[in-house]
Design a protein around this motif. Structure first.
Motif, mmCIF file in Angstrom:
data_model
loop_
_atom_site.group_PDB
_atom_site.id
_atom_site.type_symbol
_atom_site.label_atom_id
_atom_site.label_comp_id
_atom_site.label_asym_id
_atom_site.label_seq_id
_atom_site.Cartn_x
_atom_site.Cartn_y
_atom_site.Cartn_z
ATOM 1 N N MET A 187 -8.002 -0.664 9.705
ATOM 2 C CA MET A 187 -6.919 -0.069 8.939
ATOM 3 C C MET A 187 -5.565 -0.587 9.409
ATOM 4 S SD MET A 187 -8.171 1.875 6.771
ATOM 5 C CE MET A 187 -9.893 1.585 6.550
ATOM 6 N N PRO A 188 -4.864 -1.341 8.573
ATOM 7 C CA PRO A 188 -3.537 -1.804 8.984
ATOM 8 C C PRO A 188 -2.587 -0.623 9.083
ATOM 9 C CG PRO A 188 -3.932 -2.301 6.673
ATOM 10 C CD PRO A 188 -5.220 -1.749 7.228
ATOM 11 N N LEU A 189 -1.783 -0.626 10.128
ATOM 12 C CA LEU A 189 -0.799 0.445 10.262
ATOM 13 C C LEU A 189 0.309 0.236 9.248
ATOM 14 C CD1 LEU A 189 -0.509 0.769 14.123
ATOM 15 C CD2 LEU A 189 -1.703 2.270 12.530
ATOM 16 N N PRO A 209 3.103 2.653 -3.897
ATOM 17 C CA PRO A 209 2.744 1.248 -3.700
ATOM 18 C C PRO A 209 3.933 0.432 -3.205
ATOM 19 C CG PRO A 209 2.953 1.742 -6.025
ATOM 20 C CD PRO A 209 3.131 3.038 -5.291
ATOM 21 N N SER A 210 3.655 -0.593 -2.412
ATOM 22 C CA SER A 210 4.727 -1.411 -1.839
ATOM 23 C C SER A 210 5.457 -2.223 -2.907
ATOM 24 C CB SER A 210 4.178 -2.341 -0.757
ATOM 25 O OG SER A 210 3.180 -3.172 -1.286
ATOM 26 N N ASP A 211 4.798 -2.498 -4.033
ATOM 27 C CA ASP A 211 5.458 -3.284 -5.082
ATOM 28 C C ASP A 211 6.153 -2.413 -6.129
ATOM 29 O OD1 ASP A 211 3.112 -2.311 -6.131
ATOM 30 O OD2 ASP A 211 2.576 -4.161 -7.179
ATOM 31 N N ALA A 212 6.072 -1.102 -5.975
ATOM 32 C CA ALA A 212 6.753 -0.180 -6.900
ATOM 33 C C ALA A 212 7.192 1.037 -6.083
ATOM 34 C CB ALA A 212 5.827 0.220 -8.034
ATOM 35 N N ILE A 213 8.127 0.812 -5.151
ATOM 36 C CA ILE A 213 8.432 1.824 -4.135
ATOM 37 C C ILE A 213 9.017 3.119 -4.686
ATOM 38 C CG2 ILE A 213 8.624 0.144 -2.283
ATOM 39 C CD1 ILE A 213 11.665 0.361 -2.556
ATOM 40 N N MET A 222 0.839 -1.184 0.000
ATOM 41 C CA MET A 222 0.000 0.000 0.000
ATOM 42 C C MET A 222 0.880 1.241 0.000
ATOM 43 S SD MET A 222 -3.180 -0.642 -0.125
ATOM 44 C CE MET A 222 -4.199 -2.059 -0.041
ATOM 45 N N GLY A 223 0.471 2.255 0.697
ATOM 46 C CA GLY A 223 1.158 3.526 0.654
ATOM 47 C C GLY A 223 2.440 3.569 1.455
ATOM 48 N N ARG A 224 3.333 4.430 1.064
ATOM 49 C CA ARG A 224 4.556 4.697 1.805
ATOM 50 C C ARG A 224 4.651 6.185 2.001
ATOM 51 N NH1 ARG A 224 9.775 1.605 -0.023
ATOM 52 N NH2 ARG A 224 10.492 2.974 1.586
ATOM 53 N N PRO A 225 4.353 6.675 3.171
ATOM 54 C CA PRO A 225 4.370 8.118 3.366
ATOM 55 C C PRO A 225 5.763 8.661 3.644
ATOM 56 C CG PRO A 225 3.615 7.043 5.336
ATOM 57 C CD PRO A 225 3.817 5.957 4.311
ATOM 58 N N PHE A 226 5.939 9.913 3.356
ATOM 59 C CA PHE A 226 7.124 10.619 3.801
ATOM 60 C C PHE A 226 6.677 11.867 4.535
ATOM 61 C CE2 PHE A 226 7.283 14.329 1.051
ATOM 62 C CZ PHE A 226 6.570 13.956 -0.065
ATOM 63 N N SER A 227 7.464 12.260 5.496
ATOM 64 C CA SER A 227 7.133 13.430 6.290
ATOM 65 C C SER A 227 7.488 14.687 5.512
ATOM 66 C CB SER A 227 7.922 13.394 7.603
ATOM 67 O OG SER A 227 7.764 14.589 8.299
ATOM 68 N N ARG A 228 6.608 15.638 5.504
ATOM 69 C CA ARG A 228 6.853 16.913 4.827
ATOM 70 C C ARG A 228 6.453 18.029 5.789
ATOM 71 N NH1 ARG A 228 4.250 20.953 2.143
ATOM 72 N NH2 ARG A 228 5.340 21.788 0.366
ATOM 73 N N GLY A 271 -9.136 3.406 -5.879
ATOM 74 C CA GLY A 271 -9.929 2.217 -5.608
ATOM 75 C C GLY A 271 -9.168 1.068 -4.986
ATOM 76 N N ARG A 272 -7.931 1.289 -4.578
ATOM 77 C CA ARG A 272 -7.118 0.216 -3.994
ATOM 78 C C ARG A 272 -6.934 0.375 -2.479
ATOM 79 N NH1 ARG A 272 -2.548 -0.757 -8.667
ATOM 80 N NH2 ARG A 272 -3.901 -0.200 -10.387
ATOM 81 N N GLY A 273 -7.551 1.400 -1.902
ATOM 82 C CA GLY A 273 -7.456 1.604 -0.456
ATOM 83 C C GLY A 273 -6.198 2.298 0.016
ATOM 84 N N MET A 274 -5.369 2.748 -0.921
ATOM 85 C CA MET A 274 -4.099 3.356 -0.539
ATOM 86 C C MET A 274 -4.291 4.684 0.185
ATOM 87 S SD MET A 274 -1.948 2.420 -3.973
ATOM 88 C CE MET A 274 -0.356 2.924 -3.363
ATOM 89 N N VAL A 275 -5.202 5.514 -0.305
ATOM 90 C CA VAL A 275 -5.456 6.796 0.354
ATOM 91 C C VAL A 275 -6.031 6.554 1.740
ATOM 92 C CG1 VAL A 275 -6.905 8.865 0.319
ATOM 93 C CG2 VAL A 275 -5.689 8.184 -1.730
#
Length: 161
Positions: free
Chosen positions: A140-142, A21-25, A1-7, A56-60
């Motif tokens: 929601m998985p952390l 996405p975790s499969d295309a970091i 899923m998502g990979r956030p960065f702090s801004r 539609g993938r739940g990333m947001v």
């Protein structure tokens, strides 16, 4: 899923995470952030967007849930507001999943691409006694530490690591 960065730059009143996405970091596909962070009144505004090809993938929802957890537990915020254009019901569905309640319709609130747009106002109050709070936390998985970009500092629009 998502990979956030702090801004978050000290004093800027904003905090944001990029989503990838975790499969295309190396692929940046969206963003979620807190704007107008007001520590005195313990409130902020959340915003988010995603590339339509990745919607539609739940990333947001996943990234925003992690950001809301941070807003409550690390920043000590009490109220989060969200706005979205009335013609975008998908954003409303994300907010519902995150435990937000719709508060009202702001007619002709913004002008986008030369058109006046109605905007819906939503809010979430952090209160552990509300019945949906535990459901949201369980659903929601952390985001794992391995999926996060850390320590990005931004000055205006220029980010440096």
């Amino acid at each position: 899923m998502g990979r956030p960065f702090s801004r978050y730059a000290a004093g800027s009143g904003n905090l944001g995470w990029g989503i990838r996405p975790s499969d295309a970091i190396e692929t940046f596909v969206g963003f979620t952030g807190l704007n107008h962070i007001d520590h005195e009144h313990q409130q902020a505004e959340i915003s988010f967007w995603i590339d339509p090809a990745w919607s539609g993938r739940g990333m947001v929802t996943e990234a925003a849930a992690a950001l809301l957890n941070h807003a409550e537990n690390a920043l000590g915020l009490h109220r989060i507001e969200a706005y979205h254009m009335a013609r975008n019901p998908g954003s409303g569905r994300v907010l519902e999943k995150l435990g937000f309640c719709q508060e009202g319709l702001l007619r002709d609130r913004v002008r986008k691409w030369g058109q006046r747009e109605d905007v819906l106002l939503w809010s979430r109050i952090f209160d552990r006694d509300q019945p949906w709070a535990a459901e949201i936390a369980d659903a929601m998985p952390l985001l794992t530490r391995a999926r996060m970009w850390h320590d990005w500092q931004c000055s205006g629009i220029d980010c440096v690591n």
